[in-house]
Design a protein around this motif. Structure first.
Motif, PDB file in Angstrom:
ATOM      1  N   UNK A 194       0.829  -1.209   0.000  1.00 35.11           N
ATOM      2  CA  UNK A 194       0.000   0.000   0.000  1.00 35.11           C
ATOM      3  C   UNK A 194       0.861   1.255   0.000  1.00 35.11           C
ATOM      4  N   UNK A 195       1.887   1.262   0.824  1.00 34.57           N
ATOM      5  CA  UNK A 195       2.758   2.439   0.902  1.00 34.57           C
ATOM      6  C   UNK A 195       3.556   2.618  -0.392  1.00 34.57           C
ATOM      7  N   UNK A 196       3.981   1.525  -0.990  1.00 31.22           N
ATOM      8  CA  UNK A 196       4.687   1.596  -2.261  1.00 31.22           C
ATOM      9  C   UNK A 196       3.786   2.203  -3.330  1.00 31.22           C
ATOM     10  N   UNK A 197       2.506   1.860  -3.269  1.00 35.95           N
ATOM     11  CA  UNK A 197       1.535   2.420  -4.222  1.00 35.95           C
ATOM     12  C   UNK A 197       1.241   3.882  -3.911  1.00 35.95           C
ATOM     13  N   UNK A 198       1.521   4.292  -2.689  1.00 37.50           N
ATOM     14  CA  UNK A 198       1.342   5.697  -2.302  1.00 37.50           C
ATOM     15  C   UNK A 198      -0.096   6.083  -1.996  1.00 37.50           C
ATOM     16  N   UNK A 225      -7.925  -7.266  -3.351  1.00 35.39           N
ATOM     17  CA  UNK A 225      -6.717  -6.555  -2.921  1.00 35.39           C
ATOM     18  C   UNK A 225      -5.596  -6.786  -3.926  1.00 35.39           C
ATOM     19  N   UNK A 226      -5.424  -8.022  -4.350  1.00 38.31           N
ATOM     20  CA  UNK A 226      -4.398  -8.315  -5.362  1.00 38.31           C
ATOM     21  C   UNK A 226      -4.684  -7.563  -6.656  1.00 38.31           C
ATOM     22  N   UNK A 227      -5.950  -7.557  -7.090  1.00 38.08           N
ATOM     23  CA  UNK A 227      -6.322  -6.807  -8.294  1.00 38.08           C
ATOM     24  C   UNK A 227      -6.023  -5.321  -8.117  1.00 38.08           C
ATOM     25  N   UNK A 228      -6.301  -4.816  -6.925  1.00 35.54           N
ATOM     26  CA  UNK A 228      -6.048  -3.399  -6.632  1.00 35.54           C
ATOM     27  C   UNK A 228      -4.572  -3.054  -6.846  1.00 35.54           C
ATOM     28  N   UNK A 229      -3.692  -3.954  -6.447  1.00 38.74           N
ATOM     29  CA  UNK A 229      -2.255  -3.732  -6.623  1.00 38.74           C
ATOM     30  C   UNK A 229      -1.757  -4.146  -8.009  1.00 38.74           C
ATOM     31  N   UNK A 230      -2.606  -4.830  -8.776  1.00 35.41           N
ATOM     32  CA  UNK A 230      -2.197  -5.302 -10.093  1.00 35.41           C
ATOM     33  C   UNK A 230      -1.214  -6.457 -10.023  1.00 35.41           C
ATOM     34  N   UNK A 231      -1.397  -7.320  -9.016  1.00 37.94           N
ATOM     35  CA  UNK A 231      -0.499  -8.459  -8.814  1.00 37.94           C
ATOM     36  C   UNK A 231      -1.313  -9.734  -8.636  1.00 37.94           C
ATOM     37  N   UNK A 232      -0.626 -10.862  -8.718  1.00 38.92           N
ATOM     38  CA  UNK A 232      -1.263 -12.151  -8.459  1.00 38.92           C
ATOM     39  C   UNK A 232      -1.130 -12.481  -6.969  1.00 38.92           C
ATOM     40  N   UNK A 233      -1.935 -13.418  -6.475  1.00 36.19           N
ATOM     41  CA  UNK A 233      -1.751 -13.847  -5.082  1.00 36.19           C
ATOM     42  C   UNK A 233      -0.324 -14.356  -4.829  1.00 36.19           C
ATOM     43  N   UNK A 234       0.245 -15.054  -5.801  1.00 35.67           N
ATOM     44  CA  UNK A 234       1.622 -15.538  -5.643  1.00 35.67           C
ATOM     45  C   UNK A 234       2.578 -14.372  -5.427  1.00 35.67           C
ATOM     46  N   UNK A 235       2.396 -13.302  -6.180  1.00 41.06           N
ATOM     47  CA  UNK A 235       3.265 -12.132  -6.034  1.00 41.06           C
ATOM     48  C   UNK A 235       3.041 -11.434  -4.697  1.00 41.06           C
ATOM     49  N   UNK A 236       1.814 -11.490  -4.180  1.00 39.06           N
ATOM     50  CA  UNK A 236       1.558 -10.914  -2.867  1.00 39.06           C
ATOM     51  C   UNK A 236       2.428 -11.592  -1.819  1.00 39.06           C
ATOM     52  N   UNK A 237       2.541 -12.912  -1.911  1.00 36.63           N
ATOM     53  CA  UNK A 237       3.289 -13.661  -0.907  1.00 36.63           C
ATOM     54  C   UNK A 237       4.785 -13.742  -1.188  1.00 36.63           C
ATOM     55  N   UNK A 238       5.238 -13.203  -2.311  1.00 38.38           N
ATOM     56  CA  UNK A 238       6.662 -13.196  -2.654  1.00 38.38           C
ATOM     57  C   UNK A 238       7.341 -12.036  -1.939  1.00 38.38           C
ATOM     58  N   UNK A 285       5.766  -2.845 -10.273  1.00 38.13           N
ATOM     59  CA  UNK A 285       6.828  -2.336 -11.153  1.00 38.13           C
ATOM     60  C   UNK A 285       7.550  -3.481 -11.852  1.00 38.13           C
ATOM     61  N   UNK A 286       7.753  -4.587 -11.141  1.00 35.85           N
ATOM     62  CA  UNK A 286       8.411  -5.742 -11.751  1.00 35.85           C
ATOM     63  C   UNK A 286       7.581  -6.268 -12.916  1.00 35.85           C
TER      64      UNK A 286
END
Length: 102
Positions: free
Chosen positions: A14-18, A53-66, A74-75
């Motif tokens: 969340x903080x990275x997203x600002x 939440x994952x969609x909100x960040x534009x990531x997969x669940x796997x990326x959330x836990x990485x 950004x990656x």
């Protein structure tokens, strides 16, 4: 991943997203304090909300836990750009990445 790590990861992303916890909560269609409750360890999101939440960040669940990836959004953006490059340009980026990591 333990609850504490989950809370820290959510806060980090969340903080990275600002965005504020309040704005994120409202964007997810939740009460203004919803994300604060999760980050504070008081609540856990439902599985459905976790996917939102994952969609909100534009990531997969796997990326959330990485936990090794500090900014998976950004990656992903970088990866999409790299996929379309010719091999010689990919080699240059690989060399640059290795030099930067040192």
């Amino acid at each position: 991943m333990e609850r504490e790590e989950f809370c820290k990861r959510l806060t980090q992303l969340r903080m990275t997203k600002g965005v504020s916890a309040r704005d994120m909560s409202l964007s997810l269609g939740q009460s203004p304090n919803y994300i604060n409750g999760i980050e504070g360890g008081k609540n856990y999101p439902s599985m459905e909300t976790f996917f939102y939440i994952c969609d909100y960040f534009g990531i997969t669940p796997k990326e959330f836990f990485d936990m090794d990836s500090t900014n998976p959004t950004k990656a992903n953006e970088l990866f999409e750009i790299i996929k379309s490059l010719p091999n010689d340009q990919m080699d240059l980026l690989i060399a640059l990445g290795k030099a930067i990591r040192k």
